[in-house]
Scaffold this active site. Structure first.
Site, PDB file in Angstrom:
ATOM      1  N   ASP A 299      34.195  24.697  23.684  1.00 43.73           N
ATOM      2  CA  ASP A 299      34.190  26.155  23.558  1.00 43.73           C
ATOM      3  C   ASP A 299      34.261  26.861  24.906  1.00 43.73           C
ATOM      4  OD1 ASP A 299      31.576  24.959  23.840  1.00 43.73           O
ATOM      5  OD2 ASP A 299      30.739  26.972  23.673  1.00 43.73           O
ATOM      6  N   GLU A 300      34.813  28.042  24.891  1.00 39.03           N
ATOM      7  CA  GLU A 300      34.711  29.046  25.953  1.00 39.03           C
ATOM      8  C   GLU A 300      35.209  28.581  27.317  1.00 39.03           C
ATOM      9  OE1 GLU A 300      31.242  31.924  24.275  1.00 39.03           O
ATOM     10  OE2 GLU A 300      30.538  30.167  25.375  1.00 39.03           O
TER      11      GLU A 300
END
Length: 884
Positions: A541-542
């Site tokens: 993620d991210e």
């Protein structure tokens, strides 16, 4: 550092005895500030409307910012020196310092440094010095402010400023009041106090003990309501389960003993594992039938899990007053799980949580038939699992302290201060982890380790850089073997938690050497524990630069609600890494640095598959540009997009691409968010202002659009959702506990419990009010009435009474420090009325500022009062609320 401090350093080098005196003097300055100067943090106002132009100019995301003052109050002798620095943690970016006496510098992550300028005239005795600044976004809860400000100086030991060394943020923060309790003018959330809480609780009536005595949670698929009577357990029980795994039998036996049940008694509980005897709807892992009669109990289970769950259902029937009433209701039950994946994720990376608290969680997960323990072991702020052969990961990555060069530890973060004697430091040893996996295996729980990458990887990056520095002069090949950062990478980015160097490089062979090594060692631990590693969570993620998101526009733009930013100076991660530039140029399948993320996922998936692991799991954005057919292994997506921002359809889109989906939506399932809209509660709130147990209970994981009818968005407003594609079914549901603002075990348990009980209910049991998904059906908040709200409320009332009258008493016995709901109350015609979210809990009132407390049983005459809820064992109390 100022000239005077440099001079001090020279005097130390040249002056012998006098140097000792100078150092002592510097330490005395630090000690004096730490002991005599108190910090008060005040949110003056959020800047919106015309004032938001200031925010736009100052590069605030979405042009949202606030005016803040830190007051420094000196209660001791005058301190004239300016040779000191105060470090503090801020989860909001500081955009402008308005007080000319100080500068504030961002170090990395949430760590900031406050330094006096030449205009600073010292701390006079009893003087108050203001540090006024503009910070990004808003602060609506006390826990937006982090504790443990600390002061240091050249050649001095850092010291925590005394009044900030606390977990009670009201000792630091001025109460948030008025319009500052709302995000903006369109925020229609109801601020919770005694009166509004009373209104919220009114629909949940207290039921008689007899009416819920035979109810099991999580709710079985089928129960014969005609069965009545009780089974007498006063002579104890005798469990006969020859086909059941001994470790599982021992685990549930311990739970019976904890409730005071004699497990060497005479009442027979006979368990047979015979899947062929179960009808189709119950013939699955965890399925069972249960018949409790006056003379004996008979269980037929599909497998060992079903046998365990049948015993847990019997344990659910044990009354809270078993010491007096040694009987359970007779029941006839047929049962099986709604979802295969019934999980709880816990972040022990941002702040470490003890092995003991994790074992208690595993016990309660098993008690309520949950079976997946997703352990978030690494992040930017910490590496929490010892890996044989890579001691730097925990020696440095598992420790935080005031070492700005990070040669011995990571930077202080998230309220940890300068020392290592708190939950900013800590890790599971190999033996700890093996013990935890064994413990979970006995309770039918799969441990899913997460090593987050390529983003949220700073602890590993820094630790492997320390390893590189240790070996680079003696053995360069060894030094480079597991290096994670390209030293020549000039990319300019900021991660979601304000780091500029926390993403590992996907273009280096050493990165994949490292990943293979970690997987190999963790897999060996699982094998030793007797639970082969089935699922590897790689995070995913991210991996982005937040300044290239939708909340900013190029400086000089005309949009009034986005922050100005010179975007030409920003880059995506790896965009200016020579190794990645070369890889993109050489690989025809790569067009831009953006393609390196999907490439990384595919490469790591190949490593996982080659290790013989069945599945990989990622947060959904890690799979955004990947199709299941591109991977050599089954992939599971934790979908964590908010429903009102499109998450209701994202889950279906992920199944369309061939991924298994675990519902993990933050607006319902993030347990690091506050329980209610009250500034005294703990937690982040970017996705929703609150998630209480009732909201979790009302969540529909099978039909996501229907949640638009039964809940609000983060601003307390209605939203609409239409299902835009087919529903192919989901693999499960998971609660999440992120730990940025959760530092202690007590805080951890407060946030998880009792919300985990309705989570278990939704994971195991499909409610009668959950509608089947229909493509193109639109649910409109405040308009559509497809969901039977009366039936939903009736089922919540029953569930809440079971929890209040029976289950919390059992959790007391397990030593869990769960959150007690703050009571509601109102004064009507001069009489005090009270209620509570879980009927059956005792509410006490005080009319003398807490000197004496009386149990409320009926309306009583008062003009004002304080209220609190009491735990069933009488040992703990809720937060106090005032009613007028």
């Amino acid at each position: 550092m100022k000239k005077t401090t440099i001079a001090l350093g020279l005097s130390v080098a040249l002056a012998g005895c006098s140097a000792t005196q100078e150092i002592s003097s510097t330490q005395q300055i630090v000690d004096s500030i730490a002991s005599s100067v108190a910090v008060t943090y005040t949110v003056n106002q959020k800047l919106e409307g015309d004032a938001s132009a200031t925010c736009k100019t100052l590069e605030a995301e979405w042009a949202a910012c606030q005016d803040v003052t830190i007051q420094l109050t000196n209660s001791g002798a005058a301190i004239e020196s300016a040779d000191w620095e105060i470090y503090f943690h801020s989860i909001r970016r500081i955009l402008e310092v308005k007080s000319p006496e100080f500068t504030i510098e961002h170090i990395n992550g949430d760590l900031h440094r406050l330094t006096p300028t030449a205009e600073f005239n010292g701390f006079a005795q009893n003087a108050i010095v203001d540090v006024n600044f503009i910070a990004e976004y808003w602060s609506l809860f006390e826990t937006d402010v982090m504790p443990r400000y600390y002061v240091t100086a050249e050649n001095a030991e850092p010291k925590v400023i005394s009044n900030t060394d606390t977990e009670d943020m009201s000792e630091i923060m001025t109460p948030i009041t008025g319009e500052n309790l709302k995000r903006h003018a369109g925020d229609n959330n109801i601020i919770m106090n005694a009166n509004t809480r009373f209104e919220s609780n009114e629909a949940t009536a207290q039921l008689s003990a007899a009416s819920v005595a035979n109810k099991i949670i999580p709710t079985p698929v089928w129960q014969d309501e005609k069965v009545t009577g009780f089974a007498d357990l006063s002579a104890g029980i005798s469990i006969h389960a020859p086909a059941m795994q001994q470790s599982s039998l021992d685990a549930v036996t311990l739970r019976f003993e904890n409730f005071g049940v004699n497990v060497a008694g005479s009442y027979p509980i006979n368990i047979t594992i015979a899947p062929q005897q179960l009808t189709e709807e119950y013939a699955m892992s965890g399925g069972y039938t249960l018949d409790v009669s006056a003379d004996s109990t008979a269980v037929v289970a599909f497998d060992n899990a079903g046998a365990l769950y049948a015993l847990q259902s019997i344990a659910s029937l044990i009354p809270s007053d078993f010491a007096v009433n040694k009987s359970i209701p007779q029941v006839s039950v047929k049962d099986a799980p709604n979802f295969e994946y019934r999980g709880m994720e816990v972040d022990i990376a941002r702040n470490f949580h003890s092995k003991e608290s994790l074992l208690r969680l595993v016990d309660q997960m098993s008690a309520y038939k949950m079976n997946k323990f997703h352990l978030h072991l690494t992040d930017d702020e910490g590496w929490r699992l010892a890996i044989p052969g890579l001691p730097e990961l925990t020696d440095i990555g598992g420790k935080r302290c005031h070492d700005l060069e990070e040669n011995t530890c990571l930077l202080p973060q998230l309220g940890s201060g300068p020392g290592s004697d708190n939950r900013g430091t800590g890790y599971l040893t190999k033996a700890d982890y093996i013990e935890l996996v064994k413990y979970a295996q006995a309770r039918n729980i799969e441990v899913i380790p997460e090593i987050d990458m390529p983003a949220h990887a700073r602890a590993g990056v820094v630790a492997m850089e320390a390893r590189y520095n240790k070996y680079k002069d003696s053995d360069l090949q060894k030094a480079e073997e597991y290096r994670l950062a390209d030293p020549d990478d000039k990319s300019v980015y900021t991660t979601i938690q304000f780091y500029n160097d926390g993403i590992l490089n996907p273009c280096m062979d050493s990165t994949y050497n490292f990943i293979g090594k970690v997987i190999e060692e963790v897999q060996a631990m699982h094998n030793e524990a007797g639970q082969p590693l089935k699922t590897w969570h790689m995070g995913g993620d991210e991996a982005k630069n937040i300044h290239l998101g939708n909340g900013f526009e190029q400086t000089g733009g005309t949009t009034g609600w986005k922050g100005d930013k010179d975007l030409t100076k920003e880059s995506m991660p790896w965009a200016k890494s020579p190794q990645c530039v070369a890889q993109v140029a050489a690989d025809d399948s790569l067009e831009t640095p953006h393609d390196l993320g999907p490439m990384f996922v595919k490469k790591v998936a190949n490593i996982i598959a080659a290790a013989g692991i069945e599945k990989t799991q990622l947060w959904q954005d890690g799979l955004k540009d990947v199709d299941a057919k591109d991977l050599p292994i089954t992939a599971v997506a934790n979908v964590w997009e908010t429903l009102y921002w499109g998450g209701a359809n994202t889950s279906n889109h992920m199944t369309e691409k061939g991924f298994e989906v675990v519902q993990s939506h933050p607006d319902y399932l993030y347990f690091d968010f506050p329980y209610e809209v009250n500034s005294k509660e703990r937690g982040y709130y970017w996705a929703t202002r609150y998630t209480d147990s009732k909201k979790v209970f009302k969540f529909s994981p099978n039909n996501l659009p229907q949640n638009a009818q039964t809940s609000k968005d983060r601003d307390g407003n209605n939203f609409n959702v239409k299902g835009d594609t087919e529903n192919r079914g989901y693999n499960g549901i998971s609660g999440q506990l992120w730990s940025e603002s959760v530092r202690t075990d007590a805080q951890f348990e407060y946030m998880v419990y009792p919300r985990i009980l309705p989570l278990a209910e939704r994971a195991w049991h499909k409610a009668s009010w959950e509608l089947d998904y229909v493509k193109d059906r639109e649910f409109k908040g405040g308009e559509t009435t497809f969901v039977d709200a009366n039936k939903q409320q009736a089922e919540w009332t029953q569930f809440a009474n079971i929890v209040g009258q029976r289950e919390l008493a059992k959790i007391d016995k397990a030593g869990v420090e769960y959150r007690l709901p703050v009571p509601g109350g109102k004064i009507e015609s001069g009489k005090l009325l009270t209620n509570v979210a879980f009927p059956g809990l005792e509410v006490q009132y005080s009319t003398d500022a807490g000197s004496t407390w009386t149990t409320w049983t009926k309306p009583v005459s008062v003009t004002s009062a304080e209220l609190r809820t009491v735990s069933p064992d009488g040992e703990r109390f809720s937060r106090i609320t005032e009613v007028k």
